[in-house]
Design a protein around this motif. Structure first.
Motif, PDB file in Angstrom:
ATOM      1  N   GLU A  91      -7.132 -20.410 -32.011  1.00 39.51           N
ATOM      2  CA  GLU A  91      -8.354 -21.021 -31.484  1.00 39.51           C
ATOM      3  C   GLU A  91      -9.551 -20.105 -31.665  1.00 39.51           C
ATOM      4  N   ARG A  92      -9.349 -18.790 -31.500  1.00 37.23           N
ATOM      5  CA  ARG A  92     -10.459 -17.860 -31.728  1.00 37.23           C
ATOM      6  C   ARG A  92     -10.877 -17.854 -33.192  1.00 37.23           C
ATOM      7  N   ALA A  93      -9.905 -17.928 -34.103  1.00 34.61           N
ATOM      8  CA  ALA A  93     -10.233 -18.000 -35.526  1.00 34.61           C
ATOM      9  C   ALA A  93     -11.021 -19.270 -35.834  1.00 34.61           C
ATOM     10  N   GLY A  94     -10.620 -20.376 -35.238  1.00 30.16           N
ATOM     11  CA  GLY A  94     -11.336 -21.631 -35.434  1.00 30.16           C
ATOM     12  C   GLY A  94     -12.758 -21.569 -34.910  1.00 30.16           C
ATOM     13  N   ARG A  95     -12.936 -20.935 -33.758  1.00 31.07           N
ATOM     14  CA  ARG A  95     -14.294 -20.806 -33.198  1.00 31.07           C
ATOM     15  C   ARG A  95     -15.190 -19.992 -34.118  1.00 31.07           C
ATOM     16  N   ARG A  96     -14.642 -18.924 -34.713  1.00 32.78           N
ATOM     17  CA  ARG A  96     -15.444 -18.114 -35.642  1.00 32.78           C
ATOM     18  C   ARG A  96     -15.900 -18.950 -36.832  1.00 32.78           C
ATOM     19  N   VAL A  97     -14.996 -19.764 -37.367  1.00 27.99           N
ATOM     20  CA  VAL A  97     -15.346 -20.620 -38.502  1.00 27.99           C
ATOM     21  C   VAL A  97     -16.410 -21.627 -38.099  1.00 27.99           C
ATOM     22  N   ARG A  98     -16.257 -22.242 -36.933  1.00 23.80           N
ATOM     23  CA  ARG A  98     -17.246 -23.238 -36.493  1.00 23.80           C
ATOM     24  C   ARG A  98     -18.617 -22.603 -36.284  1.00 23.80           C
ATOM     25  N   ARG A  99     -18.655 -21.386 -35.745  1.00 22.34           N
ATOM     26  CA  ARG A  99     -19.946 -20.707 -35.543  1.00 22.34           C
ATOM     27  C   ARG A  99     -20.637 -20.445 -36.873  1.00 22.34           C
ATOM     28  N   ILE A 100     -19.872 -20.027 -37.871  1.00 21.09           N
ATOM     29  CA  ILE A 100     -20.457 -19.770 -39.192  1.00 21.09           C
ATOM     30  C   ILE A 100     -20.978 -21.062 -39.800  1.00 21.09           C
ATOM     31  N   HIS A 101     -20.163 -22.108 -39.776  1.00 19.37           N
ATOM     32  CA  HIS A 101     -20.550 -23.380 -40.386  1.00 19.37           C
ATOM     33  C   HIS A 101     -21.740 -24.025 -39.683  1.00 19.37           C
ATOM     34  N   ASP A 102     -21.852 -23.807 -38.374  1.00 24.19           N
ATOM     35  CA  ASP A 102     -22.868 -24.497 -37.587  1.00 24.19           C
ATOM     36  C   ASP A 102     -24.279 -24.192 -38.063  1.00 24.19           C
ATOM     37  N   ARG A 103     -24.492 -23.009 -38.605  1.00 22.16           N
ATOM     38  CA  ARG A 103     -25.859 -22.635 -38.996  1.00 22.16           C
ATOM     39  C   ARG A 103     -26.140 -22.816 -40.489  1.00 22.16           C
ATOM     40  N   LEU A 104     -25.141 -23.300 -41.242  1.00 21.22           N
ATOM     41  CA  LEU A 104     -25.304 -23.385 -42.696  1.00 21.22           C
ATOM     42  C   LEU A 104     -25.765 -24.781 -43.122  1.00 21.22           C
ATOM     43  N   ARG A 105     -26.742 -24.783 -44.038  1.00 20.60           N
ATOM     44  CA  ARG A 105     -27.242 -26.017 -44.636  1.00 20.60           C
ATOM     45  C   ARG A 105     -27.277 -25.832 -46.155  1.00 20.60           C
ATOM     46  N   ALA A 106     -27.289 -26.943 -46.874  1.00 21.76           N
ATOM     47  CA  ALA A 106     -27.400 -26.889 -48.334  1.00 21.76           C
ATOM     48  C   ALA A 106     -28.110 -28.146 -48.794  1.00 21.76           C
ATOM     49  N   HIS A 107     -28.450 -28.193 -50.081  1.00 14.19           N
ATOM     50  CA  HIS A 107     -29.142 -29.349 -50.648  1.00 14.19           C
ATOM     51  C   HIS A 107     -28.265 -30.010 -51.706  1.00 14.19           C
ATOM     52  N   ASP A 108     -28.192 -31.317 -51.624  1.00 13.45           N
ATOM     53  CA  ASP A 108     -27.431 -32.087 -52.598  1.00 13.45           C
ATOM     54  C   ASP A 108     -28.040 -31.876 -53.980  1.00 13.45           C
ATOM     55  N   PRO A 109     -27.251 -31.428 -54.985  1.00  8.63           N
ATOM     56  CA  PRO A 109     -27.817 -31.142 -56.308  1.00  8.63           C
ATOM     57  C   PRO A 109     -28.327 -32.383 -57.037  1.00  8.63           C
ATOM     58  N   ARG A 110     -27.876 -33.565 -56.608  1.00  2.95           N
ATOM     59  CA  ARG A 110     -28.289 -34.798 -57.288  1.00  2.95           C
ATOM     60  C   ARG A 110     -29.518 -35.417 -56.639  1.00  2.95           C
ATOM     61  N   THR A 111     -29.585 -35.393 -55.289  1.00  4.03           N
ATOM     62  CA  THR A 111     -30.659 -36.086 -54.583  1.00  4.03           C
ATOM     63  C   THR A 111     -31.666 -35.137 -53.936  1.00  4.03           C
ATOM     64  N   GLY A 112     -31.287 -33.860 -53.777  1.00 10.58           N
ATOM     65  CA  GLY A 112     -32.155 -32.915 -53.078  1.00 10.58           C
ATOM     66  C   GLY A 112     -32.060 -33.018 -51.576  1.00 10.58           C
ATOM     67  N   GLU A 113     -31.279 -33.962 -51.071  1.00  9.21           N
ATOM     68  CA  GLU A 113     -31.155 -34.157 -49.628  1.00  9.21           C
ATOM     69  C   GLU A 113     -30.468 -32.952 -48.979  1.00  9.21           C
ATOM     70  N   GLU A 114     -31.004 -32.529 -47.832  1.00  9.41           N
ATOM     71  CA  GLU A 114     -30.356 -31.446 -47.092  1.00  9.41           C
ATOM     72  C   GLU A 114     -29.170 -32.001 -46.310  1.00  9.41           C
ATOM     73  N   PHE A 115     -28.085 -31.230 -46.248  1.00  8.07           N
ATOM     74  CA  PHE A 115     -26.915 -31.654 -45.478  1.00  8.07           C
ATOM     75  C   PHE A 115     -26.300 -30.445 -44.790  1.00  8.07           C
ATOM     76  N   ARG A 116     -25.543 -30.736 -43.760  1.00  6.69           N
ATOM     77  CA  ARG A 116     -24.831 -29.699 -43.016  1.00  6.69           C
ATOM     78  C   ARG A 116     -23.523 -29.368 -43.734  1.00  6.69           C
TER      79      ARG A 116
END
Length: 273
Positions: free
Chosen positions: A77-102
């Motif tokens: 569960e602690r390992a899972g929480r670390r992964v969720r904390r990292i993912h929670d702040r990450l965003r990226a842009h769709d290479p086809r549409t430019g749309e931002e996504f989580r």
């Protein structure tokens, strides 16, 4: 020492599958497969420098999987929480549409989860670990607990071979060999290595990477513009079977997480007796 046997325990298919060192191949196979989802690969490329820290990243991923499968419930569960904390702040842009996504979008998390567990179980069957169809379904059902750790609703995660096949069928129209996917695949095949390891390491890794690609589903190999021939499947199965025998004959040291799990399981067995 604790009597907590973790999310799965000694009677689980997950413990039986993941004790096999040859499943390192499955992890590489999963990376090639995951790169075929345009948003998934964009999320990785836009948020990390895989060329600079590829080996530590691979080791951290392997350690995470080992912790989830063989660690105590608290460790998982602690390992899972670390992964969720990292993912929670990450965003990226769709290479086809430019749309931002989580990066932690549920559909992307499901894609990564399914490609990972399907790679593990399909490679295990190629290595003739002895999994029946019922064992495979049970493995997928067990692994929904791992999916919950990264933030997925277990009820939305494929929990049988039939559901995994249906998931792939439904998502395949979204997959493509993008420029980012080609770059990641090229990098996975020929990653940088320290000079002192390169002479022996590069040919060995190239052989493993080639086998990992051959283990992909035929439709995935065709997306990579490689032959999707049945003979490739046969050759890959024979290679994995040979590698399993070779690796199991070597004095491979078991990791501390696995050793601790075996000690807890033995203590539980003695207490029950």
């Amino acid at each position: 020492m604790t009597d907590d046997l973790g999310l799965f325990g000694p009677g689980s298919v997950s413990w039986r599958v993941h004790r096999e060192p040859v499943l390192w191949l499955a992890g590489v196979r999963a990376l090639y497969l995951q790169a075929l989802h345009p948003r998934a690969v964009a999320g990785v490329v836009q948020n990390s420098d895989i060329r600079r820290n590829c080996w530590p990243r691979l080791m951290r991923t392997a350690e995470y999987v080992g912790t989830v499968v063989y660690g105590t419930t608290d460790q998982a569960e602690r390992a899972g929480r670390r992964v969720r904390r990292i993912h929670d702040r990450l965003r990226a842009h769709d290479p086809r549409t430019g749309e931002e996504f989580r990066v932690d979008d549920a559909q992307l998390l499901r894609w990564v989860h399914v490609t990972e567990v399907e790679s593990f179980v399909s490679t295990a069957r190629r290595a003739r670990i002895g999994l029946s169809e019922a064992d495979v379904d049970r493995y997928y059902a067990e692994q929904t607990r791992a999916a919950a750790l990264v933030g997925l609703d277990p009820g939305t995660v494929p929990a049988s071979a039939a559901e995994v096949d249906e998931f792939y069928r439904s998502i395949r129209p979204e997959l493509a060999l993008t420029a980012e996917a080609r770059d990641v695949a090229r990098f996975l095949t020929l990653p940088p290595m320290p000079a002192r390891y390169a002479v022996a390491g590069r040919p060995a890794w190239l052989g493993l990477a080639t086998t990992a690609v051959a283990l992909l589903p035929r439709w995935a190999r065709r997306l990579y513009r490689l032959p999707g021939l049945p003979t490739t499947d046969v050759a890959a199965s024979l290679t994995v079977l040979g590698l399993r025998g070779l690796i199991n004959a070597l004095p491979v040291r078991e990791g501390p997480i696995y050793r601790d799990a075996m000690q807890r399981a033995e203590a539980a067995r003695v207490a029950a007796a």
